[in-house]
Motif scaffolding. Structure first.
Motif, mmCIF file in Angstrom:
data_model
loop_
_atom_site.group_PDB
_atom_site.id
_atom_site.type_symbol
_atom_site.label_atom_id
_atom_site.label_comp_id
_atom_site.label_asym_id
_atom_site.label_seq_id
_atom_site.Cartn_x
_atom_site.Cartn_y
_atom_site.Cartn_z
ATOM 1 N N LYS A 1 -24.112 -41.156 22.274
ATOM 2 C CA LYS A 1 -23.808 -42.467 22.751
ATOM 3 C C LYS A 1 -23.555 -42.362 24.403
ATOM 4 O O LYS A 1 -24.097 -43.517 25.069
ATOM 5 C CB LYS A 1 -22.299 -42.740 22.341
ATOM 6 C CG LYS A 1 -22.173 -43.120 20.742
ATOM 7 C CD LYS A 1 -20.973 -42.678 20.174
ATOM 8 C CE LYS A 1 -19.866 -43.548 20.810
ATOM 9 N NZ LYS A 1 -18.570 -43.491 19.977
ATOM 10 N N GLU B 1 -26.134 -44.916 26.692
ATOM 11 C CA GLU B 1 -25.753 -45.718 27.709
ATOM 12 C C GLU B 1 -26.156 -45.383 29.171
ATOM 13 O O GLU B 1 -26.669 -46.378 29.841
ATOM 14 C CB GLU B 1 -24.207 -45.619 27.793
ATOM 15 C CG GLU B 1 -23.416 -46.376 26.790
ATOM 16 C CD GLU B 1 -23.816 -47.826 26.531
ATOM 17 O OE1 GLU B 1 -23.481 -48.557 27.540
ATOM 18 O OE2 GLU B 1 -24.330 -48.068 25.449
ATOM 19 N N LEU C 1 -15.553 -45.311 23.302
ATOM 20 C CA LEU C 1 -16.631 -46.480 23.588
ATOM 21 C C LEU C 1 -17.317 -45.904 24.935
ATOM 22 O O LEU C 1 -16.526 -45.509 25.895
ATOM 23 C CB LEU C 1 -15.707 -48.014 23.823
ATOM 24 C CG LEU C 1 -15.075 -48.510 23.001
ATOM 25 C CD1 LEU C 1 -14.248 -49.794 23.309
ATOM 26 C CD2 LEU C 1 -16.064 -49.134 21.925
ATOM 27 N N LYS D 1 -19.659 -45.502 28.289
ATOM 28 C CA LYS D 1 -19.991 -46.038 29.286
ATOM 29 C C LYS D 1 -20.924 -45.263 30.184
ATOM 30 O O LYS D 1 -21.039 -44.121 30.109
ATOM 31 C CB LYS D 1 -18.732 -46.485 30.272
ATOM 32 C CG LYS D 1 -17.731 -47.254 29.587
ATOM 33 C CD LYS D 1 -16.637 -47.624 30.505
ATOM 34 C CE LYS D 1 -15.275 -48.465 30.108
ATOM 35 N NZ LYS D 1 -14.227 -48.766 30.942
ATOM 36 N N GLY E 1 -20.836 -49.420 20.253
ATOM 37 C CA GLY E 1 -19.318 -49.161 20.189
ATOM 38 C C GLY E 1 -19.225 -47.907 19.692
ATOM 39 O O GLY E 1 -19.727 -47.025 19.776
ATOM 40 N N LYS E 2 -18.142 -48.241 18.329
ATOM 41 C CA LYS E 2 -17.843 -47.078 17.502
ATOM 42 C C LYS E 2 -18.432 -46.952 16.065
ATOM 43 O O LYS E 2 -18.087 -46.400 15.169
ATOM 44 C CB LYS E 2 -16.064 -46.791 17.418
ATOM 45 C CG LYS E 2 -15.413 -46.855 18.787
ATOM 46 C CD LYS E 2 -13.948 -46.546 18.416
ATOM 47 C CE LYS E 2 -13.388 -46.325 20.033
ATOM 48 N NZ LYS E 2 -11.732 -46.291 19.601
ATOM 49 N N ARG E 3 -19.322 -48.193 16.144
ATOM 50 C CA ARG E 3 -20.019 -48.341 14.686
ATOM 51 C C ARG E 3 -21.177 -47.357 14.649
ATOM 52 O O ARG E 3 -21.988 -47.287 15.557
ATOM 53 C CB ARG E 3 -20.539 -49.714 14.590
ATOM 54 C CG ARG E 3 -19.419 -50.581 14.723
ATOM 55 C CD ARG E 3 -19.899 -52.228 14.787
ATOM 56 N NE ARG E 3 -20.587 -52.666 16.199
ATOM 57 C CZ ARG E 3 -21.816 -53.009 16.103
ATOM 58 N NH1 ARG E 3 -22.559 -52.917 14.962
ATOM 59 N NH2 ARG E 3 -22.408 -53.345 17.366
#
Length: 534
Positions: free
Chosen positions: A301, A305, A343, A345, A472-474
């Protein structure tokens, strides 16, 4: 990787071995075409070109002559990288998009069309490393397009989904060639149904005899230009004439004694490398460890980003690849990962719808190759009388002027298709890849950890149940993903859902070579593919 551990999720296919040559693709006829070329005296590069050409025929919703290509080639004792992605037309800019009533680049039509790079990739690979002319290596694809081929079940399902979801909305005259070429009976072909592409066969013949020059400076270029002008497009023959395929230096990171290599931006292979660079600072307990999978997800993640923020055409990127892959930046990003989902960034490293194939030969040459029209059937535009389906890669451009991927003339967009390569101590282990849009770096991360951390063989590494971060967190997981891991990841704050759409999780191929020179191949069970060995 040298271990042969048992695995609780048995593969639906057995790993394949060979010594003189190997071709792994998502479609059996393409794999067999590549192997035939090896037996006719071609090398791994000739086999890759032959297989790639057949795939433009047998998987037309995933790739076509009007798409882009990238390759990693192990030859002469080192790894070479080829970027054959095309640039945007000289007439394309943000104002052109807005003047057509769009705030973002749309999926269909002329606005997302960039110069195709696949024909140039075939010619460049053949010229630089091949043994056989394109008149030989493109012959299997020509025969396949002329005589027809039985459509595979996975291919038929993808073709049908496009028909149901999109075809009815493509009503302008510019989309009539799409219907005439790929839906001549008014519907998608069924699994096992014989399908022919005679116009594409003629195009492939012209590419073969002109060494692909016709596509950029000859008769095919003129047909593309004429179609664009007649239907309101921005692409011109002058854009095609300016195309060049670039040999580039691959990027790599060290991961637990291995080197993982990817091509530099504009592709997002750097996302997989950033994630591995973060992950290597953590111990990996087992594939069934919720903490290990949590750390894989969180590393990915953070890397994604950064990729979305910074990756684009190298000429316009605001942050260097070296900064994104630095050890100090990896350590900084690693420090953000705790026991719970967050989340992601983008950080500040400098403060101040694709086919994949791989080949190997008895001389030690190996190829990691990928090509794509991006979304299924690309832009929906097919050049009349040619079978050339034009890609929609420009859909990935950003309309934000502050982005390193800002739309503009003559630029390469952020690119999702990424070939990869594994080596150790300066010696090749082999090519691998997982096709599937933004799933690709996620697939690469999971293949590397399955192989290096958990000791799975080539086929097991591909067949293991996958997870997919969607924002996101999905997180989406496959139905076979262990229920206890789902529960424990949910306890860590991940929002887990189970997806039954196989295409969402990618389709990969692997060829590994051991110290004795034995080749080991795996082909994704989520596709129609095959490993052909000699």
């Amino acid at each position: 990787m040298d271990r042969n551990l048992s695995y609780r999720y048995p593969s639906t296919r057995k790993v394949v071995f060979g010594t003189k040559g190997m071709v792994a693709t998502s479609q059996p006829l393409a794999a067999q075409a590549g192997l035939d070329i090896l037996k006719q005296g071609g090398n791994a590069v000739d086999a890759a070109v032959a297989a790639a050409a057949v795939l433009t025929v047998t998987e037309p919703m995933s790739n076509g002559v009007g798409g882009d290509a990238f390759a990693l080639v192990w030859a002469g004792g080192r790894l070479h990288g080829l970027n054959s992605s095309g640039r945007s037309p000289a007439l394309l800019n943000a104002e052109a998009v807005r003047s057509c009533g769009f705030s973002e680049v749309p999926r269909f039509g002329w606005l997302p069309v960039t110069v195709p790079g696949i024909p140039a990739a075939w010619a460049e690979l053949s010229k630089t490393f091949g043994r056989l002319p394109l008149t030989r290596t493109l012959e299997p694809a020509i025969i396949c397009a002329e005589d027809g081929w039985p459509v595979g079940p996975v291919t038929a399902a993808a073709w049908k989904r496009f028909e149901e979801e999109f075809l009815g909305g493509l009503t302008g005259p510019e989309y009539e060639p799409l219907r005439d070429t790929f839906f001549p009976s008014g519907r998608a072909p069924l699994a096992g149904e014989l399908f022919r592409l005679p116009e594409l066969a003629e195009t492939l013949k012209e590419l073969a005899v002109t060494n692909c020059e016709s596509f950029y400076r000859g008769g095919l270029a003129e047909k593309i230009d004429r179609f664009s002008r007649a239907t309101g497009g921005l692409l011109r023959k002058s854009d095609l004439e300016r195309h060049s395929s670039d040999w580039v230096r691959p990027l790599h990171v060290r991961y637990r004694g291995y080197e993982i290599s990817e091509l530099p931006p504009n592709g997002h292979g750097i996302v997989a490398l950033m994630a591995l660079n973060i992950l290597k600072g953590f111990p990996m307990e087992s594939r069934d460890s919720p903490l290990s999978i949590h750390r894989m997800i969180e590393s990915l993640k953070l890397a994604y980003e950064d990729g979305r923020e910074y990756v684009g055409d190298p000429a316009t990127m605001k942050v260097s690849a070296e900064a994104l892959l630095s050890e100090s930046y990896a350590e900084e990003r690693r420090s953000l990962i705790g026991d719970r989902a967050v989340l992601p960034k983008a950080g500040q490293p400098e403060k101040g719808g694709t086919v994949y194939l791989c080949t190997a030969d008895a001389d030690g040459n190996m190829v990691s190759y990928i090509q794509s029209s991006y979304c299924s059937f690309g832009s929906g535009l097919v050049v009349p009388g040619t079978g050339i389906s034009l890609q929609n890669r420009g859909m990935n451009f950003s309309m934000n002027p502050e982005s390193g991927n800002f739309i503009g003339p003559g630029r390469r967009s952020y690119h999702t298709i990424i070939p990869a390569f594994l080596s150790k101590d300066g010696a090749p282990v082999g090519p691998f890849g997982v096709m599937g849009g933004f799933m690709q770096p996620q697939g690469h991360l999971q293949v590397v950890t399955n192989t290096v951390d958990f000791g799975l063989n080539a086929q097991q590494s591909l067949d293991a149940p996958r997870w997919r971060w969607v924002g996101g967190k999905r997180i989406e997981v496959e139905p076979e993903f262990p229920a206890h891991l789902v529960r424990e990841l949910q306890d860590r704050g991940h929002e887990i859902s189970i997806s039954t759409v196989t295409d969402d999780f990618g389709r990969g191929q692997i060829i590994w070579k051991n110290a004795e020179g034995v080749l080991t191949g795996g082909s994704e069970s989520r596709a129609d593919g095959q490993v052909a060995a000699w």
